[in-house]
Design an enzyme around this catalytic site. Sequence first.
Site, PDB file in Angstrom:
ATOM      1  CE1 TYR A 165      38.813 -54.650  10.270  1.00  0.00           C
ATOM      2  CE2 TYR A 165      36.939 -55.258   9.048  1.00  0.00           C
ATOM      3  CZ  TYR A 165      38.127 -54.561   9.592  1.00  0.00           C
ATOM      4  OH  TYR A 165      37.912 -53.117  10.684  1.00  0.00           O
ATOM      5  CB  ILE A 166      39.110 -62.637   7.986  1.00  0.00           C
ATOM      6  CG1 ILE A 166      38.624 -62.272   9.077  1.00  0.00           C
ATOM      7  CG2 ILE A 166      39.914 -64.264   8.462  1.00  0.00           C
ATOM      8  CD1 ILE A 166      37.659 -63.699  10.324  1.00  0.00           C
ATOM      9  CB  CYS A 174      43.555 -60.342  17.144  1.00  0.00           C
ATOM     10  SG  CYS A 174      42.250 -60.015  17.631  1.00  0.00           S
ATOM     11  CE  LYS A 177      45.873 -59.832  12.608  1.00  0.00           C
ATOM     12  NZ  LYS A 177      43.999 -59.874  12.649  1.00  0.00           N
ATOM     13  CD  GLU A 201      43.769 -59.180   8.850  1.00  0.00           C
ATOM     14  OE1 GLU A 201      43.709 -58.142   9.967  1.00  0.00           O
ATOM     15  OE2 GLU A 201      43.771 -60.191  10.122  1.00  0.00           O
ATOM     16  CG  HIS A 253      62.030 -35.244   6.703  1.00  0.00           C
ATOM     17  ND1 HIS A 253      61.521 -35.364   5.375  1.00  0.00           N
ATOM     18  CD2 HIS A 253      62.985 -35.295   6.063  1.00  0.00           C
ATOM     19  CE1 HIS A 253      61.658 -35.663   4.271  1.00  0.00           C
ATOM     20  NE2 HIS A 253      63.052 -34.922   4.424  1.00  0.00           N
ATOM     21  CD  GLU A 284      58.070 -35.637   6.358  1.00  0.00           C
ATOM     22  OE1 GLU A 284      58.074 -34.937   6.352  1.00  0.00           O
ATOM     23  OE2 GLU A 284      58.882 -37.201   5.805  1.00  0.00           O
ATOM     24  CB  CYS A 301      40.929 -61.208  20.482  1.00  0.00           C
ATOM     25  SG  CYS A 301      43.063 -60.025  20.544  1.00  0.00           S
TER      26      CYS A 301
HETATM   27  P1  NDP Z   1      33.722 -59.001   7.178  1.00  0.00           P
HETATM   28  O1  NDP Z   1      32.581 -59.181   6.997  1.00  0.00           O
HETATM   29  O2  NDP Z   1      34.924 -58.209   7.235  1.00  0.00           O
HETATM   30  O3  NDP Z   1      34.146 -60.014   5.442  1.00  0.00           O
HETATM   31  C1  NDP Z   1      33.349 -60.869   5.280  1.00  0.00           C
HETATM   32  C2  NDP Z   1      33.496 -60.979   3.725  1.00  0.00           C
HETATM   33  O4  NDP Z   1      32.377 -62.553   3.107  1.00  0.00           O
HETATM   34  C3  NDP Z   1      33.241 -59.591   2.672  1.00  0.00           C
HETATM   35  O5  NDP Z   1      33.808 -60.358   1.837  1.00  0.00           O
HETATM   36  C4  NDP Z   1      31.399 -60.526   1.965  1.00  0.00           C
HETATM   37  O6  NDP Z   1      31.797 -60.276   0.713  1.00  0.00           O
HETATM   38  C5  NDP Z   1      31.956 -61.691   2.562  1.00  0.00           C
HETATM   39  N1  NDP Z   1      30.815 -62.920   2.480  1.00  0.00           N
HETATM   40  C6  NDP Z   1      29.761 -63.252   3.599  1.00  0.00           C
HETATM   41  N2  NDP Z   1      28.372 -63.637   2.638  1.00  0.00           N
HETATM   42  C7  NDP Z   1      28.986 -64.343   1.968  1.00  0.00           C
HETATM   43  C8  NDP Z   1      28.653 -65.772   1.323  1.00  0.00           C
HETATM   44  N3  NDP Z   1      26.942 -65.842   1.792  1.00  0.00           N
HETATM   45  N4  NDP Z   1      29.338 -66.118   0.225  1.00  0.00           N
HETATM   46  C9  NDP Z   1      30.121 -65.641  -0.711  1.00  0.00           C
HETATM   47  N5  NDP Z   1      30.866 -64.492  -0.159  1.00  0.00           N
HETATM   48  C10 NDP Z   1      30.012 -63.969   1.251  1.00  0.00           C
HETATM   49  O7  NDP Z   1      34.374 -60.301   8.273  1.00  0.00           O
HETATM   50  P2  NDP Z   1      35.332 -61.578   8.027  1.00  0.00           P
HETATM   51  O8  NDP Z   1      34.963 -63.031   8.772  1.00  0.00           O
HETATM   52  O9  NDP Z   1      37.055 -61.211   7.072  1.00  0.00           O
HETATM   53  O10 NDP Z   1      35.583 -61.241   9.463  1.00  0.00           O
HETATM   54  C11 NDP Z   1      34.535 -60.508  10.770  1.00  0.00           C
HETATM   55  C12 NDP Z   1      34.826 -59.662  11.641  1.00  0.00           C
HETATM   56  O11 NDP Z   1      36.402 -60.076  12.235  1.00  0.00           O
HETATM   57  C13 NDP Z   1      35.337 -58.276  11.144  1.00  0.00           C
HETATM   58  O12 NDP Z   1      34.147 -57.449  10.012  1.00  0.00           O
HETATM   59  C14 NDP Z   1      35.680 -57.786  12.110  1.00  0.00           C
HETATM   60  O13 NDP Z   1      34.639 -56.752  12.250  1.00  0.00           O
HETATM   61  C15 NDP Z   1      36.515 -58.636  12.935  1.00  0.00           C
HETATM   62  N6  NDP Z   1      38.086 -58.802  12.761  1.00  0.00           N
HETATM   63  C16 NDP Z   1      38.627 -57.524  12.927  1.00  0.00           C
HETATM   64  C17 NDP Z   1      39.897 -57.591  12.224  1.00  0.00           C
HETATM   65  C18 NDP Z   1      40.817 -56.358  12.491  1.00  0.00           C
HETATM   66  O14 NDP Z   1      40.721 -55.507  13.403  1.00  0.00           O
HETATM   67  N7  NDP Z   1      42.049 -55.735  11.996  1.00  0.00           N
HETATM   68  C19 NDP Z   1      40.446 -58.703  11.724  1.00  0.00           C
HETATM   69  C20 NDP Z   1      40.242 -59.701  11.293  1.00  0.00           C
HETATM   70  C21 NDP Z   1      38.398 -59.536  12.135  1.00  0.00           C
HETATM   71  P3  NDP Z   1      30.855 -58.635   0.217  1.00  0.00           P
HETATM   72  O15 NDP Z   1      31.466 -57.398   0.914  1.00  0.00           O
HETATM   73  O16 NDP Z   1      30.696 -58.992  -0.987  1.00  0.00           O
HETATM   74  O17 NDP Z   1      29.830 -58.461   1.778  1.00  0.00           O
END
Ligand code: NDP
Length: 459
Positions: free
Chosen positions: A177-178, A48, A51, A181, A435, A440, A43
């Site tokens: 998420y990542i 976090c 980012k 972002e 407001h 709201e 983080c």
């Molecule tokens: P996520 O699980 O959110 O997303 C993973 C992405 O990768 C999805 O789009 C998924 O597709 C895709 N994916 C997975 N496997 C493959 C593959 N083999 N080939 C192609 N695409 C693939 O993971 P992130 O890495 O974005 O983030 C990890 C975690 O970190 C999050 O779940 C969250 O808990 C935490 N995080 C929180 C944040 C916040 O609170 N703002 C910010 C950043 C991270 P599909 O949807 O089709 O499965």
Amino acid sequence: MTKYDYDLITIGAGSGGVRASRLAGSYGAKVAVIEEVREGGTCVLRGCVPKKLLVYGSHYPEEVEDAAGYGWKTGRIDHDWTRLIETKNKELDRLHGIYVNLLENAGVRRYHGRGTVVDPHTVAVGDKCLTADRILIAVGGWPTMPDVPGINHAITSNEALDLRERPDRIVVVGSGYIAVEFAGIFRGYGSEVDLVFRADKVLRGFDEDVRKVLSAEMAKKGINIVANTLPERIEKSEAGVHAYLKNGEVIEANQIMYATGRAPNTKGLGLAEVGVELTANGSVKVNRWSQSSVPSIYALGDVTDRINLTPVAIAEGRCFSETLYNDNPLSPDHDDVPSAVFSQPPVGTVGLAEHEAREKYGAIDVYVAEFRPMKYTLTENPERGMQKLIVDQVSQRVVGAHMVGVDAAEIIQGIGIAIKMKATKADFDATIGVHPTAAEEFVTMRDKRPGPQKARVAD
Ligand code: NDP
């Protein structure tokens, strides 16, 4: 006198490990923390914090454009990427220092190196073997990338936070998420961005309206949304890389970044060897007290793959230390955890998505409001937002709240309290709005979406 060197050895000085260790230390336990990289964890050092700083900075060009609507005469603005990375890194150094102080002030002994578990009470670090009554695994996770030919040319969010130059064009793979972002960050600083993912819309698993609205808004910001496909191979090119997509498209970009999920960091830690049960993806299986199948070994945070969010890891760390070192049994509550995605526009969400609520409660009422942020009414900015409440028809409890739009992350925190307190729709209705704000809308939505209640916003 204990028969071990320490009461507690924690492996991993991220948010969860540090909270647990310093709390245990402050309650009088003799604690050591082993960290391989730098105290702070994902983080603070690779997630976090950096980012969010980059997100803040990426908003300025749009703000400057919007300013024209308010009469400001602005000229061309330039950006110094090197300075951004330098100032961001300086801030990370400061935060790292704070983490070190927090540990030292709680009397926690720090070790640097890779900790491995040797037996249920022994950890090796470098050439030392340390013993403890309890071992806490808080090693977090690490980005994973699929096995695609040429994947060695790709970067992850770790490297994306420290690029020496801003890429003029970047392909971001994934739509979690990542991915969303970082797509917003690079677009904001002026890069051409192609967001390539296998689903039909971004943020699989989120509420359908959130997914639709965010996909459309990101496209409006100029992000090239390339859904329903993935790179089948990557080759090095003069500019950087060629991404050959399964749909036949070829994109040439300076960088390709994969944000395709993260995996628990348990490889080579020695856990399975001492009998700690792991799941198929390598996360540590724990009970509600964060205790693994080996009674003296505990785990918390992303390595347990419960809810992978910093504040959740911190809560798990607090519960761990309160229970074991302050005679105050607490187990973490993973229900109704609010979270935000710092996409552009941002997303705030708490409770159930519509599809989840329908599955759990059957009959639900859905309230949706679309809006144009007031801030943009004098500008050319076409950004729009959406708010949504999901109500269990029988109890009238609000069981989900979702927002896409300016300040969503800030707004959803307060809504999270209401949902945690089991507020009903009548409680929301009885609350007077502030407001004029976007927030709201959450207390002024009166019209149920007529059935059949399918996601309709942005159709
Ligand atoms: P996520 O699980 O959110 O997303 C993973 C992405 O990768 C999805 O789009 C998924 O597709 C895709 N994916 C997975 N496997 C493959 C593959 N083999 N080939 C192609 N695409 C693939 O993971 P992130 O890495 O974005 O983030 C990890 C975690 O970190 C999050 O779940 C969250 O808990 C935490 N995080 C929180 C944040 C916040 O609170 N703002 C910010 C950043 C991270 P599909 O949807 O089709 O499965």
